[in-house]
Scaffold this motif. Structure first.
Motif, mmCIF file in Angstrom:
data_model
loop_
_atom_site.group_PDB
_atom_site.id
_atom_site.type_symbol
_atom_site.label_atom_id
_atom_site.label_comp_id
_atom_site.label_asym_id
_atom_site.label_seq_id
_atom_site.Cartn_x
_atom_site.Cartn_y
_atom_site.Cartn_z
ATOM 1 N N ARG A 151 1.033 -1.079 -0.080
ATOM 2 C CA ARG A 151 -0.026 0.120 -0.018
ATOM 3 C C ARG A 151 0.822 1.280 -0.027
ATOM 4 O O ARG A 151 0.574 2.272 -0.535
ATOM 5 N N ALA A 152 1.945 1.245 0.911
ATOM 6 C CA ALA A 152 2.789 2.427 0.584
ATOM 7 C C ALA A 152 3.505 2.732 -0.620
ATOM 8 O O ALA A 152 4.007 3.602 -0.745
ATOM 9 N N LYS A 153 3.672 1.803 -1.410
ATOM 10 C CA LYS A 153 4.171 1.781 -2.771
ATOM 11 C C LYS A 153 2.987 2.388 -3.735
ATOM 12 O O LYS A 153 3.273 2.243 -5.087
ATOM 13 N N GLY A 154 1.821 2.429 -3.245
ATOM 14 C CA GLY A 154 0.789 2.769 -4.285
ATOM 15 C C GLY A 154 0.060 1.860 -4.777
ATOM 16 O O GLY A 154 -0.612 1.858 -5.898
ATOM 17 N N LEU A 155 0.342 0.938 -4.529
ATOM 18 C CA LEU A 155 -0.317 -0.659 -5.202
ATOM 19 C C LEU A 155 -1.857 -0.670 -4.569
ATOM 20 O O LEU A 155 -2.127 -0.531 -3.334
ATOM 21 N N HIS A 156 -2.733 -1.018 -5.404
ATOM 22 C CA HIS A 156 -4.080 -1.505 -4.814
ATOM 23 C C HIS A 156 -4.072 -2.837 -4.235
ATOM 24 O O HIS A 156 -3.187 -3.599 -4.621
ATOM 25 N N LEU A 157 -5.036 -3.265 -3.332
ATOM 26 C CA LEU A 157 -4.934 -4.521 -2.762
ATOM 27 C C LEU A 157 -6.269 -5.333 -2.924
ATOM 28 O O LEU A 157 -7.203 -4.857 -2.518
ATOM 29 N N PHE A 158 -5.806 -6.507 -3.109
ATOM 30 C CA PHE A 158 -6.906 -7.541 -3.318
ATOM 31 C C PHE A 158 -6.571 -9.111 -2.627
ATOM 32 O O PHE A 158 -5.467 -9.118 -2.240
ATOM 33 N N ALA A 159 -7.606 -9.711 -2.121
ATOM 34 C CA ALA A 159 -7.180 -11.012 -1.754
ATOM 35 C C ALA A 159 -8.552 -12.045 -1.952
ATOM 36 O O ALA A 159 -9.507 -11.603 -1.612
ATOM 37 N N HIS A 160 -7.929 -13.369 -2.163
ATOM 38 C CA HIS A 160 -8.926 -14.306 -2.183
ATOM 39 C C HIS A 160 -9.407 -14.675 -0.648
ATOM 40 O O HIS A 160 -8.423 -14.886 -0.009
ATOM 41 N N ALA A 161 -10.542 -14.393 -0.468
ATOM 42 C CA ALA A 161 -11.122 -14.762 0.896
ATOM 43 C C ALA A 161 -12.464 -15.364 1.086
ATOM 44 O O ALA A 161 -13.378 -14.628 -0.082
ATOM 45 N N GLY A 162 -12.466 -16.285 1.592
ATOM 46 C CA GLY A 162 -14.279 -16.835 1.687
ATOM 47 C C GLY A 162 -14.481 -17.779 0.605
ATOM 48 O O GLY A 162 -15.719 -18.073 0.290
ATOM 49 N N GLU A 163 -13.552 -18.404 -0.037
ATOM 50 C CA GLU A 163 -13.618 -19.529 -1.050
ATOM 51 C C GLU A 163 -13.757 -20.645 -0.515
ATOM 52 O O GLU A 163 -14.977 -21.252 -0.142
ATOM 53 N N GLU A 164 -12.945 -21.335 0.327
ATOM 54 C CA GLU A 164 -12.798 -22.424 1.206
ATOM 55 C C GLU A 164 -12.703 -22.000 2.829
ATOM 56 O O GLU A 164 -13.140 -22.618 3.603
ATOM 57 N N GLY A 165 -12.081 -20.847 2.699
ATOM 58 C CA GLY A 165 -11.845 -20.263 4.147
ATOM 59 C C GLY A 165 -13.185 -19.798 4.838
ATOM 60 O O GLY A 165 -14.036 -19.526 3.938
ATOM 61 N N PRO A 166 -13.177 -19.510 5.965
ATOM 62 C CA PRO A 166 -14.210 -19.052 6.834
ATOM 63 C C PRO A 166 -14.544 -17.695 6.591
ATOM 64 O O PRO A 166 -13.739 -16.685 6.238
ATOM 65 N N PRO A 167 -15.765 -17.267 6.916
ATOM 66 C CA PRO A 167 -16.077 -15.773 6.997
ATOM 67 C C PRO A 167 -15.055 -15.016 7.774
ATOM 68 O O PRO A 167 -14.935 -13.711 7.530
ATOM 69 N N ALA A 168 -14.458 -15.504 8.757
ATOM 70 C CA ALA A 168 -13.458 -14.774 9.751
ATOM 71 C C ALA A 168 -12.379 -14.310 8.510
ATOM 72 O O ALA A 168 -11.540 -13.292 9.036
ATOM 73 N N TYR A 169 -12.075 -15.144 7.898
ATOM 74 C CA TYR A 169 -10.856 -14.660 6.785
ATOM 75 C C TYR A 169 -11.149 -13.488 6.046
ATOM 76 O O TYR A 169 -10.403 -12.680 5.650
ATOM 77 N N VAL A 170 -12.508 -13.273 5.840
ATOM 78 C CA VAL A 170 -13.088 -12.108 5.015
ATOM 79 C C VAL A 170 -12.784 -10.936 5.847
ATOM 80 O O VAL A 170 -12.206 -9.787 5.411
ATOM 81 N N TRP A 171 -13.192 -11.194 7.176
ATOM 82 C CA TRP A 171 -13.096 -10.078 7.878
ATOM 83 C C TRP A 171 -11.722 -9.589 8.211
ATOM 84 O O TRP A 171 -11.308 -8.330 8.235
ATOM 85 N N GLU A 172 -10.840 -10.633 8.219
ATOM 86 C CA GLU A 172 -9.418 -10.298 8.363
ATOM 87 C C GLU A 172 -8.846 -9.358 7.059
ATOM 88 O O GLU A 172 -7.911 -8.695 7.173
ATOM 89 N N ALA A 173 -9.428 -9.900 6.017
ATOM 90 C CA ALA A 173 -9.008 -9.211 4.773
ATOM 91 C C ALA A 173 -9.446 -7.834 4.691
ATOM 92 O O ALA A 173 -8.494 -6.992 4.154
ATOM 93 N N LEU A 174 -10.456 -7.539 4.907
ATOM 94 C CA LEU A 174 -10.982 -6.327 5.432
ATOM 95 C C LEU A 174 -10.377 -5.331 6.116
ATOM 96 O O LEU A 174 -9.848 -4.262 6.083
ATOM 97 N N ASP A 175 -10.356 -5.798 7.460
ATOM 98 C CA ASP A 175 -9.810 -5.002 8.390
ATOM 99 C C ASP A 175 -8.275 -5.126 8.704
ATOM 100 O O ASP A 175 -7.576 -4.066 9.109
#
Length: 339
Positions: free
Chosen positions: A190-214
């Protein structure tokens, strides 16, 4: 709307693809051609044997053959040919813009230099725009089954090529590798100005999506199916206006869903989520962009308006400029008016 009308509508409907792994578009025919060109032995004697190996029931089985196949990619021309083959195919699906992933660690760990990988991909993306009219952005993914130090090393190796890289993502084996494992490297990206994406909640639990967001503070959620298990999470995603890059045939192949008629795509739309349709790894999962559109539209009996909404979502969730997005939105509406 009859199936024929819907198929014709989808075929010409302007759309974008936001979830595509370039290595996952390696067709058996190209794998064989590159193996011969580079004099690499592969454990298959025919294209049919490769296709038979593209049969799996979970993410890890898929990843095993995925990484094995990538071994034929050796030269800048190989990466160019891989990328150009995908762009040619997706252009035929009325796709006007793509935001694609690549996995540099899959190649650098084999001794292939970062510049070779990015050089071939970037040259093809430029030609895809000039020759096919398909605009693009490139996203570097970290392999989550490796450690964060390896991700930092990859980010450092990519430094000379950041002019070609729009963002970073997180893919590979999800379960057991939560987003929190990569919080520091995402902060550095992020400090380099890059946008951020993540695979989350495919096989992993909702908690992984919360982590990706927060913790990772991602800009877009790749997959996100299991987010629907948590009402508070759904409300958060809807409030923040985050896009979900959903991959129906991938979900079916990996048994994330067991029947497309039970796929959560319509539920996502009904809950106010900005879902999109994408192909993920089409060479392995049996269908490029329009194949995913056709399959899910038939399974869920999607209406014309739902298809129009999904097409609009694909551009709205992209990182095109507002002017570019507006032009695509007008093209969607013009196409819809013909039906």
């Amino acid at each position: 709307m009859t199936a024929f009308d819907r198929d014709a509508f989808i075929a010409g409907l302007p759309k974008a693809e936001l979830h595509l792994h370039l290595e996952g578009s390696l067709e058996p025919e190209l794998m064989f051609a590159l193996a011969q060109r580079n004099k690499i032995a592969i454990p298959f004697n025919t294209v049919e044997e490769v296709r038979a190996a593209y049969s799996f029931s979970n993410l890890q089985d898929f990843l095993d053959i995925y990484y094995q196949g990538a071994g034929v990619l050796q030269t800048e021309q190989d990466f160019y040919d891989l990328t150009m083959a995908y762009l040619t195919r997706v252009a035929a699906d009325a796709c006007r813009h793509v935001e694609v992933f690549f996995d540099p660690q899959t190649h650098t760990d084999r001794g292939i230099e970062m510049g070779v990988v990015i050089g071939g991909i970037a040259r093809a993306l430029a030609d895809g725009q000039s020759q096919l009219g398909v605009t693009s952005k490139l996203i570097l993914c970290f392999l989550r089954h490796l450690d964060e130090d390896a991700a930092f090393a990859t980010l450092e190796a990519a430094e000379p090529y950041l002019e070609h890289i729009f963002g970073v993502g997180l893919d590979s084996s999800e379960v057991g590798h939560p987003p929190s494992k990569f919080a520091r490297v995402f902060e550095a990206a992020r400090a380099k100005g890059l946008h951020l994406f993540a695979h989350a909640g495919e096989e992993g639990p909702p908690a992984y999506v919360w982590e990706a967001l927060d913790l990772l503070k991602i800009d877009r959620i790749d997959h996100g199916n299991r987010a629907l298990e948590d009402e508070a999470l759904v409300a958060r995603i809807a409030k923040d206006g985050l896009t979900l890059t959903v991959c129906p045939l991938s979900n079916l192949s990996l048994c994330v869903v067991h029947d497309l008629t039970q796929h959560p795509l319509r539920a996502m739309l009904e809950k106010g989520l900005k879902a999109t349709i994408n192909s993920d790894d089409p060479a392995y999962f049996g269908g490029y962009l329009n194949a995913n559109w056709h399959a899910i539209a038939k399974a869920l009996d999607l209406s014309k308006q739902e298809l129009v909404t999904l097409a609009h979502n694909s551009f709205a969730g992209s990182y095109l400029t507002p002017t570019e997005k507006q032009a695509h939105a007008e093209a969607i509406e013009a196409w819809a008016e013909r039906f």
